[in-house]
Design a protein around this motif. Sequence first.
Motif, PDB file in Angstrom:
ATOM      1  N   VAL A   1      46.732 -49.197 -47.827  1.00  0.00           N
ATOM      2  CA  VAL A   1      47.660 -48.868 -49.068  1.00  0.00           C
ATOM      3  C   VAL A   1      47.493 -47.388 -49.570  1.00  0.00           C
ATOM      4  N   VAL A   2      48.503 -46.713 -49.920  1.00  0.00           N
ATOM      5  CA  VAL A   2      48.276 -45.420 -50.585  1.00  0.00           C
ATOM      6  C   VAL A   2      48.366 -45.465 -52.119  1.00  0.00           C
ATOM      7  N   ALA A   3      49.575 -46.060 -52.741  1.00  0.00           N
ATOM      8  CA  ALA A   3      49.730 -46.326 -54.042  1.00  0.00           C
ATOM      9  C   ALA A   3      50.596 -47.546 -54.241  1.00  0.00           C
ATOM     10  N   ALA A   4      50.482 -48.003 -55.254  1.00  0.00           N
ATOM     11  CA  ALA A   4      51.507 -49.152 -55.893  1.00  0.00           C
ATOM     12  C   ALA A   4      51.576 -49.056 -57.644  1.00  0.00           C
ATOM     13  N   ILE A   5      52.934 -49.693 -57.523  1.00  0.00           N
ATOM     14  CA  ILE A   5      53.297 -49.715 -58.786  1.00  0.00           C
ATOM     15  C   ILE A   5      53.810 -51.129 -59.379  1.00  0.00           C
ATOM     16  N   SER A   6      53.716 -51.452 -60.387  1.00  0.00           N
ATOM     17  CA  SER A   6      54.020 -52.776 -61.142  1.00  0.00           C
ATOM     18  C   SER A   6      55.670 -52.836 -61.201  1.00  0.00           C
ATOM     19  N   TRP A   7      56.294 -53.882 -61.524  1.00  0.00           N
ATOM     20  CA  TRP A   7      57.658 -54.041 -61.574  1.00  0.00           C
ATOM     21  C   TRP A   7      58.079 -53.094 -62.734  1.00  0.00           C
ATOM     22  N   SER A   8      57.265 -53.022 -63.628  1.00  0.00           N
ATOM     23  CA  SER A   8      57.444 -52.368 -65.105  1.00  0.00           C
ATOM     24  C   SER A   8      57.261 -51.132 -64.868  1.00  0.00           C
ATOM     25  N   GLY A   9      56.359 -50.650 -64.395  1.00  0.00           N
ATOM     26  CA  GLY A   9      55.906 -49.069 -64.023  1.00  0.00           C
ATOM     27  C   GLY A   9      54.653 -48.975 -64.989  1.00  0.00           C
TER      28      GLY A   9
ATOM     29  N   ALA B   1      51.799 -62.078 -60.884  1.00  0.00           N
ATOM     30  CA  ALA B   1      51.077 -61.251 -60.393  1.00  0.00           C
ATOM     31  C   ALA B   1      51.536 -59.794 -60.226  1.00  0.00           C
ATOM     32  N   THR B   2      52.854 -59.650 -60.212  1.00  0.00           N
ATOM     33  CA  THR B   2      53.502 -58.359 -60.129  1.00  0.00           C
ATOM     34  C   THR B   2      53.571 -57.700 -61.466  1.00  0.00           C
ATOM     35  N   MET B   3      53.084 -58.054 -62.428  1.00  0.00           N
ATOM     36  CA  MET B   3      52.798 -57.384 -63.749  1.00  0.00           C
ATOM     37  C   MET B   3      51.680 -56.395 -63.392  1.00  0.00           C
TER      38      MET B   3
ATOM     39  N   ALA C   1      49.942 -53.646 -60.421  1.00  0.00           N
ATOM     40  CA  ALA C   1      50.127 -52.923 -59.046  1.00  0.00           C
ATOM     41  C   ALA C   1      49.590 -53.820 -57.935  1.00  0.00           C
ATOM     42  N   ARG C   2      50.258 -54.089 -56.921  1.00  0.00           N
ATOM     43  CA  ARG C   2      49.723 -54.975 -55.974  1.00  0.00           C
ATOM     44  C   ARG C   2      49.268 -53.874 -54.462  1.00  0.00           C
ATOM     45  N   VAL C   3      48.079 -54.382 -54.132  1.00  0.00           N
ATOM     46  CA  VAL C   3      47.549 -53.496 -53.099  1.00  0.00           C
ATOM     47  C   VAL C   3      47.300 -54.110 -51.730  1.00  0.00           C
ATOM     48  N   GLY C   4      47.803 -55.368 -51.591  1.00  0.00           N
ATOM     49  CA  GLY C   4      47.440 -56.050 -50.422  1.00  0.00           C
ATOM     50  C   GLY C   4      48.757 -56.045 -49.587  1.00  0.00           C
ATOM     51  N   ALA C   5      48.819 -55.511 -48.262  1.00  0.00           N
ATOM     52  CA  ALA C   5      50.047 -55.501 -47.677  1.00  0.00           C
ATOM     53  C   ALA C   5      50.611 -56.914 -47.186  1.00  0.00           C
ATOM     54  N   PRO C   6      49.755 -58.020 -47.154  1.00  0.00           N
ATOM     55  CA  PRO C   6      50.253 -59.437 -46.982  1.00  0.00           C
ATOM     56  C   PRO C   6      51.150 -59.909 -48.335  1.00  0.00           C
ATOM     57  N   GLN C   7      50.835 -59.204 -49.226  1.00  0.00           N
ATOM     58  CA  GLN C   7      51.380 -59.718 -50.555  1.00  0.00           C
ATOM     59  C   GLN C   7      53.035 -59.254 -50.595  1.00  0.00           C
ATOM     60  N   TYR C   8      53.376 -58.269 -49.880  1.00  0.00           N
ATOM     61  CA  TYR C   8      54.755 -57.574 -49.845  1.00  0.00           C
ATOM     62  C   TYR C   8      55.625 -58.379 -49.073  1.00  0.00           C
ATOM     63  N   ASP C   9      56.797 -58.656 -49.450  1.00  0.00           N
ATOM     64  CA  ASP C   9      58.032 -59.503 -48.990  1.00  0.00           C
ATOM     65  C   ASP C   9      58.862 -58.527 -48.072  1.00  0.00           C
ATOM     66  N   TYR C  10      59.140 -57.356 -48.448  1.00  0.00           N
ATOM     67  CA  TYR C  10      60.004 -56.579 -47.763  1.00  0.00           C
ATOM     68  C   TYR C  10      59.459 -55.037 -47.465  1.00  0.00           C
ATOM     69  N   TRP C  11      59.914 -54.596 -46.226  1.00  0.00           N
ATOM     70  CA  TRP C  11      59.189 -53.483 -45.717  1.00  0.00           C
ATOM     71  C   TRP C  11      60.481 -52.488 -45.211  1.00  0.00           C
ATOM     72  N   GLY C  12      60.310 -51.092 -45.451  1.00  0.00           N
ATOM     73  CA  GLY C  12      61.026 -50.334 -44.829  1.00  0.00           C
ATOM     74  C   GLY C  12      60.511 -49.635 -43.498  1.00  0.00           C
ATOM     75  N   GLN C  13      61.381 -48.959 -42.675  1.00  0.00           N
ATOM     76  CA  GLN C  13      61.333 -48.693 -41.388  1.00  0.00           C
ATOM     77  C   GLN C  13      60.135 -47.657 -41.196  1.00  0.00           C
ATOM     78  N   GLY C  14      59.674 -46.996 -42.223  1.00  0.00           N
ATOM     79  CA  GLY C  14      58.778 -46.050 -42.373  1.00  0.00           C
ATOM     80  C   GLY C  14      59.356 -44.600 -42.121  1.00  0.00           C
ATOM     81  N   THR C  15      58.508 -43.334 -42.536  1.00  0.00           N
ATOM     82  CA  THR C  15      58.800 -42.281 -42.273  1.00  0.00           C
ATOM     83  C   THR C  15      57.818 -41.120 -41.948  1.00  0.00           C
TER      84      THR C  15
END
Length: 128
Positions: A47-55, A104-106, A108-122
């Motif tokens: 993880v590099v950085a994370a932000i909650s749904w509200s910011g 929990a998304t109130m 910032a979330r730091v664990g990769a398994p917690q995420y549901d969707y991923w981009g292809q990467g850059t």
Amino acid sequence: QVQLVESGGGLVQAGGSLRLSCAASGRTFSSYAMGWFRQAPGKEREVVAAISWSGGSTYYADSVKGRFTISRANAKNTAYLQMNSLKPEDTAVYYCAAESFNIATMNARVGAPQYDYWGQGTQVTVSS
């Protein structure tokens, strides 16, 4: 279903800056916690950085604190990662990820398994 598309990667000299963008499909972007991860060759995804749904809650890895800034523009369905003072060790494929709304998304979330969707990467490459 959410589709994430990263952009903004490239080759930059050490000390330079890049801004990554993550464009999300769908009309519920504002309800997703967002994260940026990276994976260098031969290393695990981190993880590099994370932000909650509200910011209102953000997280930064120690290695990027003071240099990177995560933000989101819900009206544009886009999350950003501003990267300043880049170092060669920042070289990696950068991925954005989204986690569907839950209590929990109130935060910032730091664990990769917690995420549901991923981009292809850059790819981000920092030359010395």
